[in-house]
Scaffold this active site. Structure first.
Site, PDB file in Angstrom:
ATOM      1  N   GLY A  50       2.305   2.385  10.632  1.00 22.56           N
ATOM      2  CA  GLY A  50       3.152   3.662  10.643  1.00 22.56           C
ATOM      3  C   GLY A  50       3.748   3.871  11.958  1.00 22.56           C
ATOM      4  CE  LYS A  76      -0.740   3.675   4.685  1.00 25.27           C
ATOM      5  NZ  LYS A  76      -0.337   3.575   5.653  1.00 25.27           N
ATOM      6  CG  ASN A  94      -1.613   1.234   1.818  1.00 24.43           C
ATOM      7  OD1 ASN A  94      -1.727   1.829   0.716  1.00 24.43           O
ATOM      8  ND2 ASN A  94      -2.426   1.489   2.201  1.00 24.43           N
ATOM      9  CB  SER A 129       5.071  -1.080  12.696  1.00 23.85           C
ATOM     10  OG  SER A 129       4.316  -0.345  11.775  1.00 23.85           O
ATOM     11  CG  HIS A 181      -5.578   2.038   4.657  1.00 23.25           C
ATOM     12  ND1 HIS A 181      -5.571   2.913   5.829  1.00 23.25           N
ATOM     13  CD2 HIS A 181      -4.856   0.630   4.523  1.00 23.25           C
ATOM     14  CE1 HIS A 181      -4.518   2.633   6.447  1.00 23.25           C
ATOM     15  NE2 HIS A 181      -4.196   1.611   5.809  1.00 23.25           N
ATOM     16  CD  GLU A 236      -3.209   5.757   6.309  1.00 26.90           C
ATOM     17  OE1 GLU A 236      -3.504   5.485   5.131  1.00 26.90           O
ATOM     18  OE2 GLU A 236      -1.881   5.515   7.674  1.00 26.90           O
ATOM     19  CD  GLU A 255      -3.480  -2.263   7.542  1.00 26.47           C
ATOM     20  OE1 GLU A 255      -2.424  -2.980   6.772  1.00 26.47           O
ATOM     21  OE2 GLU A 255      -4.125  -1.630   6.727  1.00 26.47           O
TER      22      GLU A 255
HETATM   23  P1  PGA Z   1       2.700   0.540   7.855  1.00 28.38           P
HETATM   24  O1  PGA Z   1       1.142   0.995   6.854  1.00 28.38           O
HETATM   25  O2  PGA Z   1       3.524  -0.974   7.343  1.00 28.38           O
HETATM   26  O3  PGA Z   1       3.376   1.447   7.427  1.00 28.38           O
HETATM   27  O4  PGA Z   1       2.449   0.089   8.972  1.00 28.38           O
HETATM   28  C1  PGA Z   1       0.338  -0.558   6.711  1.00 28.38           C
HETATM   29  C2  PGA Z   1      -1.157   0.026   5.769  1.00 28.38           C
HETATM   30  O5  PGA Z   1      -1.788   1.014   6.432  1.00 28.38           O
HETATM   31  O6  PGA Z   1      -1.182  -0.356   5.228  1.00 28.38           O
END
Ligand code: PGA
Length: 250
Positions: free
Chosen positions: A173, A11, A9, A212, A95, A97, A167
């Site tokens: 992140g 982003k 992803n 992460s 997601h 976000e 997640e």
């Molecule tokens: P990250 O993000 O691996 O940077 O923690 C995962 C995601 O948001 O899909």
């Protein structure tokens, strides 16, 4: 046995030049990886460039979102037909976000899930609890509620041919990964929850872990019985790191 899926992803990252370099690196390295489904989810505007490189390879492409609407006066939106037309196989929906920064409710996400599936795309349906919810010990309730919104909208067989990404929001992140045991416990709960409606579908659904995941922890996470791959944010922006996570799924 479920084939693992590792999906990047990206982003809102990259330039036209950096994306070209990244996807060329991923496609090159992916040639040596077998037995793992691999996908990347670029920002919409880069999808055509990325598909031009991935066509005919073992790297699939997905979008990071999709409109609830099919066509018409919806400024700024991108429809599932457009996403499919440009060669995508997957679409991420819900997601965290999108849920927290853009106000996507369980119902909106469930609607997106339906339009994505109806278009013949595979939804990567994201669920997970915030830190506050984990501390209140309501992780399972939160995941069940997010899943049940999809069952309510689309019926008992809703998850046939779809992917779920667990997640935990506190792990995205942040560099804080759920421990393999913590993640496995929630994944097993999710599969059992799906099995209450249809055991056969529950057995087949790929449940990815996200938050992460990186080359250092991927193997142990994916070694858990109900963790069928990963949705990778930060570590998907470097071809070598992403490929190392993909290789860990072999
Ligand atoms: P990250 O993000 O691996 O940077 O923690 C995962 C995601 O948001 O899909």
């Amino acid at each position: 046995m479920r084939t693992p899926l590792v999906a990047g992803n990206w982003k809102m990252n990259g330039s036209r030049a950096s994306v070209k370099e990244l996807i060329n690196g991923v496609v090159d390295g992916a040639k040596a990886i077998n037995g793992v489904d691999i996908a990347v989810c670029p920002p919409f505007i880069f999808i055509a460039d990325v598909v031009a490189v991935t066509e005919g390879t073992n790297v699939a492409v997905g979008s990071q979102d999709a409109s609830t609407e099919l066509k018409g006066a919806f400024t700024g939106e991108t429809s599932v037909e457009m996403i499919r037309d440009f060669g995508c196989k997957y679409a991420i929906v819900g997601h965290s976000e999108r849920r927290t920064l853009y106000g996507e409710t369980d119902e909106i996400v469930a609607k997106k899930f339906g339009v994505v599936k109806n278009a013949g795309l595979i939804p990567i349906f994201c669920i997970g609890e915030t830190l506050e919810e984990r501390e209140q010990d309501i992780t399972e309730e939160v995941c069940a509620r997010q899943i049940d919104a999809v069952f309510a909208a689309h019926g008992e067989n809703a998850f046939e041919g779809s992917v779920i990404a667990y997640e935990p929001v506190w792990a995205i992140g942040t560099g804080k990964t759920a421990s393999p045991e913590q993640a496995q416990a929630v994944h097993a709960f999710i599969r059992a929850h799906l099995a209450k409606r249809n055991a056969d579908i529950a057995e087949k659904v790929q449940i990815l872990y996200g938050g992460s995941m990186n080359p250092g922890n991927a193997k142990e996470l994916m070694g858990q019985g109900d963790i069928d791959g990963g949705l990778i944010g930060g570590a998907s922006l470097k071809a070598d790191d992403f490929l190392a996570v993909c290789a860990a799924g072999q």
